[in-house]
Scaffold this motif. Sequence first.
Motif, PDB file in Angstrom:
ATOM      1  N   ALA A 241       0.875  -1.164   0.000  1.00 10.85           N
ATOM      2  CA  ALA A 241       0.000   0.000   0.000  1.00 10.85           C
ATOM      3  C   ALA A 241       0.918   1.222   0.000  1.00 10.85           C
ATOM      4  CB  ALA A 241      -0.889  -0.006   1.230  1.00 10.85           C
ATOM      5  N   GLN A 242       0.337   2.396  -0.201  1.00  7.10           N
ATOM      6  CA  GLN A 242       1.131   3.622  -0.208  1.00  7.10           C
ATOM      7  C   GLN A 242       0.670   4.567   0.889  1.00  7.10           C
ATOM      8  OE1 GLN A 242       0.650   5.323  -4.119  1.00  7.10           O
ATOM      9  NE2 GLN A 242       2.380   4.174  -4.916  1.00  7.10           N
ATOM     10  N   LEU A 243       1.650   5.241   1.494  1.00  9.24           N
ATOM     11  CA  LEU A 243       1.381   6.348   2.393  1.00  9.24           C
ATOM     12  C   LEU A 243       1.975   7.577   1.728  1.00  9.24           C
ATOM     13  CD1 LEU A 243       0.908   3.967   4.342  1.00  9.24           C
ATOM     14  CD2 LEU A 243       1.928   5.355   6.131  1.00  9.24           C
ATOM     15  N   LYS A 244       1.187   8.650   1.631  1.00 10.10           N
ATOM     16  CA  LYS A 244       1.651   9.880   0.993  1.00 10.10           C
ATOM     17  C   LYS A 244       1.689  11.003   2.010  1.00 10.10           C
ATOM     18  CE  LYS A 244       0.220   9.039  -3.731  1.00 10.10           C
ATOM     19  NZ  LYS A 244      -0.457   9.597  -4.899  1.00 10.10           N
ATOM     20  N   LEU A 245       2.834  11.651   2.100  1.00  7.75           N
ATOM     21  CA  LEU A 245       3.025  12.805   2.983  1.00  7.75           C
ATOM     22  C   LEU A 245       3.672  13.901   2.164  1.00  7.75           C
ATOM     23  CD1 LEU A 245       2.991  14.173   5.760  1.00  7.75           C
ATOM     24  CD2 LEU A 245       5.187  13.070   6.236  1.00  7.75           C
ATOM     25  N   ARG A 246       2.922  14.974   1.959  1.00  5.69           N
ATOM     26  CA  ARG A 246       3.365  16.079   1.095  1.00  5.69           C
ATOM     27  C   ARG A 246       3.708  15.530  -0.282  1.00  5.69           C
ATOM     28  NH1 ARG A 246       6.208  17.218   5.989  1.00  5.69           N
ATOM     29  NH2 ARG A 246       5.105  18.762   7.211  1.00  5.69           N
ATOM     30  N   ASP A 247       4.951  15.679  -0.732  1.00  8.44           N
ATOM     31  CA  ASP A 247       5.341  15.201  -2.061  1.00  8.44           C
ATOM     32  C   ASP A 247       6.069  13.864  -2.018  1.00  8.44           C
ATOM     33  OD1 ASP A 247       7.589  16.197  -0.851  1.00  8.44           O
ATOM     34  OD2 ASP A 247       8.344  17.244  -2.612  1.00  8.44           O
ATOM     35  N   LYS A 248       6.061  13.206  -0.866  1.00 10.81           N
ATOM     36  CA  LYS A 248       6.747  11.919  -0.734  1.00 10.81           C
ATOM     37  C   LYS A 248       5.732  10.781  -0.724  1.00 10.81           C
ATOM     38  CE  LYS A 248      10.644  13.785   1.791  1.00 10.81           C
ATOM     39  NZ  LYS A 248      11.384  13.791   3.046  1.00 10.81           N
ATOM     40  N   VAL A 249       6.087   9.688  -1.390  1.00  8.92           N
ATOM     41  CA  VAL A 249       5.247   8.492  -1.425  1.00  8.92           C
ATOM     42  C   VAL A 249       6.063   7.339  -0.850  1.00  8.92           C
ATOM     43  CG1 VAL A 249       3.975   6.888  -2.878  1.00  8.92           C
ATOM     44  CG2 VAL A 249       4.043   9.322  -3.478  1.00  8.92           C
ATOM     45  N   TYR A 250       5.492   6.653   0.132  1.00  7.94           N
ATOM     46  CA  TYR A 250       6.161   5.528   0.789  1.00  7.94           C
ATOM     47  C   TYR A 250       5.386   4.251   0.514  1.00  7.94           C
ATOM     48  CZ  TYR A 250       8.125   9.373   3.575  1.00  7.94           C
ATOM     49  OH  TYR A 250       8.734  10.532   3.985  1.00  7.94           O
ATOM     50  N   GLU A 251       6.090   3.182   0.185  1.00  6.79           N
ATOM     51  CA  GLU A 251       5.478   1.866   0.011  1.00  6.79           C
ATOM     52  C   GLU A 251       5.610   1.109   1.331  1.00  6.79           C
ATOM     53  OE1 GLU A 251       4.098   0.422  -2.813  1.00  6.79           O
ATOM     54  OE2 GLU A 251       4.340   2.301  -3.910  1.00  6.79           O
ATOM     55  N   VAL A 252       4.502   0.527   1.768  1.00  4.86           N
ATOM     56  CA  VAL A 252       4.515  -0.276   2.997  1.00  4.86           C
ATOM     57  C   VAL A 252       3.761  -1.575   2.746  1.00  4.86           C
ATOM     58  CG1 VAL A 252       4.669   1.736   4.530  1.00  4.86           C
ATOM     59  CG2 VAL A 252       2.430   0.830   3.904  1.00  4.86           C
ATOM     60  N   PRO A 253       4.086  -2.617   3.502  1.00  2.00           N
ATOM     61  CA  PRO A 253       3.350  -3.877   3.336  1.00  2.00           C
ATOM     62  C   PRO A 253       1.888  -3.706   3.743  1.00  2.00           C
ATOM     63  CG  PRO A 253       5.391  -4.220   4.568  1.00  2.00           C
ATOM     64  CD  PRO A 253       5.189  -2.743   4.456  1.00  2.00           C
ATOM     65  N   SER A 254       0.984  -4.273   2.964  1.00  2.00           N
ATOM     66  CA  SER A 254      -0.426  -4.213   3.340  1.00  2.00           C
ATOM     67  C   SER A 254      -0.645  -5.128   4.546  1.00  2.00           C
ATOM     68  CB  SER A 254      -1.311  -4.625   2.169  1.00  2.00           C
ATOM     69  OG  SER A 254      -0.980  -5.916   1.725  1.00  2.00           O
TER      70      SER A 254
END
Length: 70
Positions: free
Chosen positions: A3-16
């Motif tokens: 899944a993705q977490l978005k903070l401002r202009d950054k996108v992080y991939e994390v395990p669902s």
Amino acid sequence: MSAQLKLRDKVYEVPSGMTVRDALLRLGIEPESVLPTRQGELITDDERVLEGEVIRLVAVISGGAALELP
């Protein structure tokens, strides 16, 4: 899967399947510093992120001038 977490202009991939709180801690983001949202709705940090989902994180802003009482 992820899944993705978005903070401002950054996108992080994390395990669902992990909680939002666990995902934030894994990324080095203090859970108290952001408000997680799913499809525009505020969610709690104990919600699990789902496969392919995007969680947007809104930065908490605090501060201001001290109020002096007479």
